[in-house]
Design a protein around this motif. Structure first.
Motif, PDB file in Angstrom:
ATOM      1  N   GLY A 194     110.344   8.381 -32.550  1.00 17.14           N
ATOM      2  CA  GLY A 194     109.609  10.052 -32.536  1.00 17.14           C
ATOM      3  C   GLY A 194     108.440   9.477 -32.989  1.00 17.14           C
ATOM      4  N   LEU A 195     107.941   8.798 -33.879  1.00 10.59           N
ATOM      5  CA  LEU A 195     106.760   8.658 -34.374  1.00 10.59           C
ATOM      6  C   LEU A 195     105.742   7.966 -33.274  1.00 10.59           C
ATOM      7  CD1 LEU A 195     104.930   9.134 -36.849  1.00 10.59           C
ATOM      8  CD2 LEU A 195     105.477   6.809 -37.935  1.00 10.59           C
TER       9      LEU A 195
ATOM     10  N   SER B  91     111.926  13.826 -37.187  1.00 16.68           N
ATOM     11  CA  SER B  91     113.121  14.316 -37.721  1.00 16.68           C
ATOM     12  C   SER B  91     114.368  14.130 -36.492  1.00 16.68           C
ATOM     13  CB  SER B  91     113.330  15.532 -38.480  1.00 16.68           C
ATOM     14  OG  SER B  91     112.363  15.713 -39.437  1.00 16.68           O
ATOM     15  N   ALA B  92     113.968  14.585 -35.500  1.00 12.10           N
ATOM     16  CA  ALA B  92     115.003  14.696 -34.404  1.00 12.10           C
ATOM     17  C   ALA B  92     115.130  13.363 -33.559  1.00 12.10           C
ATOM     18  CB  ALA B  92     114.066  15.590 -33.342  1.00 12.10           C
ATOM     19  N   GLY B  93     114.097  12.371 -33.948  1.00 15.75           N
ATOM     20  CA  GLY B  93     114.504  11.158 -33.538  1.00 15.75           C
ATOM     21  C   GLY B  93     115.424  10.517 -34.378  1.00 15.75           C
ATOM     22  N   ALA B  94     115.261  10.812 -35.911  1.00 17.82           N
ATOM     23  CA  ALA B  94     116.257  10.090 -36.742  1.00 17.82           C
ATOM     24  C   ALA B  94     117.550  10.619 -36.626  1.00 17.82           C
ATOM     25  CB  ALA B  94     115.836  10.408 -38.010  1.00 17.82           C
ATOM     26  N   PHE B  95     117.592  12.034 -36.340  1.00 15.32           N
ATOM     27  CA  PHE B  95     118.925  12.495 -35.909  1.00 15.32           C
ATOM     28  C   PHE B  95     119.655  11.776 -34.742  1.00 15.32           C
ATOM     29  CE2 PHE B  95     121.982  15.959 -35.167  1.00 15.32           C
ATOM     30  CZ  PHE B  95     122.772  16.076 -36.384  1.00 15.32           C
TER      31      PHE B  95
ATOM     32  N   THR C 246     125.979  11.428 -43.287  1.00 14.56           N
ATOM     33  CA  THR C 246     124.890  10.442 -43.469  1.00 14.56           C
ATOM     34  C   THR C 246     123.901  10.711 -42.826  1.00 14.56           C
ATOM     35  OG1 THR C 246     126.651   8.986 -44.283  1.00 14.56           O
ATOM     36  CG2 THR C 246     124.482   7.957 -43.556  1.00 14.56           C
ATOM     37  N   ALA C 247     124.042  11.111 -41.422  1.00 13.14           N
ATOM     38  CA  ALA C 247     122.889  11.407 -40.454  1.00 13.14           C
ATOM     39  C   ALA C 247     122.164  12.647 -40.868  1.00 13.14           C
ATOM     40  CB  ALA C 247     123.701  11.580 -39.060  1.00 13.14           C
TER      41      ALA C 247
ATOM     42  N   ASP D 257     111.701  18.103 -43.056  1.00 14.34           N
ATOM     43  CA  ASP D 257     111.461  19.242 -42.388  1.00 14.34           C
ATOM     44  C   ASP D 257     112.834  20.099 -42.153  1.00 14.34           C
ATOM     45  OD1 ASP D 257     108.568  19.152 -41.861  1.00 14.34           O
ATOM     46  OD2 ASP D 257     109.332  17.332 -40.574  1.00 14.34           O
ATOM     47  N   LEU D 258     113.854  19.744 -42.686  1.00 20.06           N
ATOM     48  CA  LEU D 258     115.231  20.577 -42.330  1.00 20.06           C
ATOM     49  C   LEU D 258     115.267  21.516 -43.463  1.00 20.06           C
ATOM     50  CD1 LEU D 258     117.970  17.512 -42.024  1.00 20.06           C
ATOM     51  CD2 LEU D 258     116.624  18.671 -40.335  1.00 20.06           C
TER      52      LEU D 258
END
Length: 304
Positions: free
Chosen positions: A86-87, A98-102, A221-222, A165-166
């Motif tokens: 995402g970065l 954050s979306a990429g991490a999730f 965890t996610a 950002d959540l």
């Protein structure tokens, strides 16, 4: 326990570059720092720490291994790969990271779910191999990442509560729901500690329970990794400490872990902001420095 929570929250609010009195309304700057910066970060730390501790307690029962922790199945590695992807796509957007991490975390979860039918031992082995694979993917992505994005990527990978950002209500709601689900399953978890055959003889559907635990622990965890990056050892150490203090029954261990993990991360984050102020340490470094000696002590205590 409630008094300890209140004291630690006040300490977390107060620690920083200067003392902030949360009960004083005389200084508008202090009030802005308190309500818009410190309190949201503190609540994020409490929720993330509690979620990691709950996930650790579940993974230890799920895999039948006291050394298991939330990142053992490679979920953190896949989440990190997703965050860096995402970065790379949009360097200025925190939401994309954050979306990429999730998304990456759930890719890792789906991969682990595929191997879950092989049993806990093979699933653990598959998790270790998958973690190595995601580490290789992450190294490749970091090699391709532009220089200006490296610092942000590394700070997120070492744990960073300053850029979450959540929404805080979402994290706190997840903490409450995860604890409630854990308490509903606590009786079955206690029976599973006796072994699969004993649990089945006592009326537990072991396969269904393992599937629920895997999905619940992985989802928690996610969410935690998406909110704060990779923060290790909380899910490993806190459940051990809580079992030493409160015994092995999960109706006591799970609430104690949820609160204890949250308080540990609150205090670790407060220390990370103050040790080398005005600079800031990644909170994952402090949790590792705390967690490693505590875990080694617990390990020596168990083998003595």
């Amino acid at each position: 326990m409630i008094a300890a929570v209140a004291v630690c929250l006040l300490i977390g609010l107060a620690m920083g570059d200067q003392w902030i009195n949360p009960f004083s309304a005389s200084n508008s700057l202090d009030q802005t720092i308190l309500w818009e910066l410190r309190l949201p970060r503190l609540l994020t730390a409490f929720a993330v720490g509690g979620l990691l501790a709950l996930a650790g307690a579940w993974f230890q029962v799920l895999l039948g291994n006291p050394l298991a922790e939330p990142y053992v199945l490679g979920v953190a590695g896949s989440a990190s790969a997703g965050a860096v992807t995402g970065l790379m796509l949009m360097p200025e957007s925190s939401w994309i990271m954050s979306a990429g991490a999730f998304t990456g975390a759930w890719v890792g979860i789906v991969a682990v779910m595929f191997f879950s039918r092989l049993g806990p031992n093979r699933m653990l082995l598959a998790g270790v191999v998958l973690a190595a694979f995601w580490s290789a993917v992450l190294a490749l992505l970091l090699a391709l990442l532009p220089e200006q994005g490296l610092f942000r990527a590394f700070s997120w990978m070492m744990g960073d509560l300053s850029r979450s950002d959540l929404p805080i209500p979402l994290l706190l709601l997840a903490w409450v729901i995860a604890l409630a689900c854990g308490l509903l399953l606590s009786g079955a978890l206690d029976k599973l500690l006796l072994g699969e055959r004993h649990a089945e003889a006592l009326g537990v559907d072991v396969k269904q329970l393992r599937s629920r635990l895997l999905l619940l622990a992985s989802a928690v965890t996610a969410l935690a990794v998406t909110a704060a990056g990779t923060i290790g050892f909380i899910g490993l150490v806190i459940p051990h400490l809580m079992r030493l203090i409160f015994g092995s029954l999960h109706r006591a261990v799970l609430p104690a872990s949820a609160i204890g993990g949250g308080l540990l991360l609150v205090l670790a984050d407060s220390a990370a902001r103050t040790i080398i102020a005005p600079a800031e340490l990644p909170v994952g470094i402090l949790t590792a420095m705390i967690g490693v000696p505590v875990f080694l002590f617990l390990l020596l205590r168990r083998t003595a």
